[in-house]
Enzyme design. Sequence first.
Site, short mmCIF file in Angstrom:
data_model
loop_
_atom_site.label_atom_id
_atom_site.label_comp_id
_atom_site.label_asym_id
_atom_site.label_seq_id
_atom_site.Cartn_x
_atom_site.Cartn_y
_atom_site.Cartn_z
N SER A 1 1.04 -1.54 0.35
CA SER A 1 -0.28 0.05 -0.28
C SER A 1 1.18 1.18 -0.01
O SER A 1 1.97 1.33 -0.79
CB SER A 1 -0.93 0.07 1.35
OG SER A 1 -1.63 0.86 1.09
N HIS B 1 -7.73 -4.90 -0.94
CA HIS B 1 -7.38 -4.51 -0.47
C HIS B 1 -5.55 -4.94 0.55
O HIS B 1 -4.46 -5.27 0.71
CB HIS B 1 -6.66 -2.86 -0.73
CG HIS B 1 -5.55 -2.47 -0.06
ND1 HIS B 1 -4.64 -2.13 -0.84
CD2 HIS B 1 -5.08 -1.96 0.89
CE1 HIS B 1 -3.33 -1.82 -0.43
NE2 HIS B 1 -3.97 -1.24 0.37
N ASP C 1 -8.08 -4.59 -6.70
CA ASP C 1 -7.85 -3.93 -5.41
C ASP C 1 -7.92 -2.17 -5.84
O ASP C 1 -7.47 -2.03 -6.99
CB ASP C 1 -6.02 -4.14 -5.40
CG ASP C 1 -5.43 -3.87 -3.96
OD1 ASP C 1 -5.84 -2.42 -3.43
OD2 ASP C 1 -4.14 -3.70 -3.41
#
Length: 549
Positions: free
Chosen positions: A370, A527, A434
């Site tokens: 991320s 995610h 995602d």
Amino acid sequence: MATTQFKPNSSSTSDISRYLIVRPQNGGITDLVRFLVSTDKASAAKFIETSDSGTYAAAELLGGDDGGITPDHRWVIFVSIIVRKIISVFGKPMEWSGCLFEFFLNFMSDNGGMLGLLWNLLHGKVVMPHRGSETFISAIGHLDRRIDLYTNNSLVEGISESALGGKGLQSESGNRVLMDLCMMASKLAYENAKVVSNVMHFVDFYDCWNDLFAIGNLIDYQKDMSTQVFILCDKPKDANLILISFRGTEPFDADDWSTDFDYSWYEIPRLGKVHMGFLEALGLGNRANASTFQSLLQVNDTRFTSSNASTSEGSFTESKAEKIGRDRSSDGNKLIPDMVEMTAYYAVRSKLKSLLNEHKTAKFIVTGHSLGGALAILFPTVLVLHEEREIMQRLLGVYTYGQPRVGNRQLGRFMEDHLDLPVPKYFRVVYCNDLVPRLPYDDKTFLYKHFGECLYYNSLYIEQKVDEEPNRNYFGILYLIPEYINAVWELIRSLIMGYTHGPEYKEGWLSVGLRVVGLAIPGISAHSPTNYVNSVRLGRDRAIPMATL
């Protein structure tokens, strides 16, 4: 021996720093609606600050061809402002609820679940969790309890082979050993220092300031320490591998989510435009005083030459960037002496130099999930900018997971020149739908572009090497129905994984609950680090084009 040079541009304008800052707090809803429907540049003044509206046309800074802002570009900035306003309203409640939620998760876990808690209550032995202790696990850790970096035995074999002079670990596409190690390290970065220190050969953990400001000719730091990164080695002596892992977006951290949705950028002369929020997270400037970016990033007479030959065993010397940093007072801003101990970039760079001097044959790898993935690729980018030739020659690779876009196409081309020779060293892993890798928004008229080799996995864990993941901006109409169908499949899959693939892949109630949330917003559940761990361990190649599902 391949050599790449980064030479100064003779154009005088190339050395002038430019930036665009989106400030959602500077106007109300009425101003925002006026900004969306208005066609003149003045309507943007409430929310958008640029470096020079006179010398550089708004067409270049904001995307318009006639000195205005294109409708598509205006819409994207509008959505960014709305989302960041909502996040700011719920910032404190998110933080408080996050603390309570993590306390509850650890309270139940430490007491052995509901039945164990009832037993402990009856016997007066209730265990109270303590934040920051070696048993206190983050929400991300509870989503996926797998934590052992040595689960894959080939990691040990690969490192041992490297030590014996064999092929060993190579940063190559599809290297499951490095991908597994990096993904687990990226997930581990969400934990506190005591949890991290129990894994592998831990070296150091940094909790760094990421917000600096200028007073007179001094740069100082304030606010919370919110950028976390740790370093470990494969063994305490004569290490062959040094790993740097940056923490990603915390689920309940409003600042992290706001950074992901930010549209602000800073242009490094002759290198490209970089996401301003990510530079701030590394401690390399502050939008409250844009000159701080120039003080920390600009290198006079910048030249970078990368050689593929191995470095000598001599110690690392002070780079030109460090000399400029020490003597920056003549340019109006001076770096304070404790800089190395206060920001992620300088702290990690200092420790990395020390480790590379100590372990003469070691190479290093950088990783993150991320937001941590964005910082992982920007770290070597700034090393290149700061002429850290010797360090960069020891780079084995950069692996990121669910990483947002960090800059424009010019930045991507520059870094590909330094990370693709003689073999690619940067690999960007993306799982299915995602949302985060599709941020900030990208279109043919917008500046944020991915670069590097993308290893894309669909929900069947089938890998494909692509330049860009499908549905690159997430909101594509053609992908809307498949996204929700896929979310239903992922929920079903989470209930049967333990039976079809073994207990290691069984998802707990928290992960299943996130899948339920994914029925409304598929990009959020996609995610989860669980998807990336499974993709790396269960993934298989596919050479022909495939759909999102």
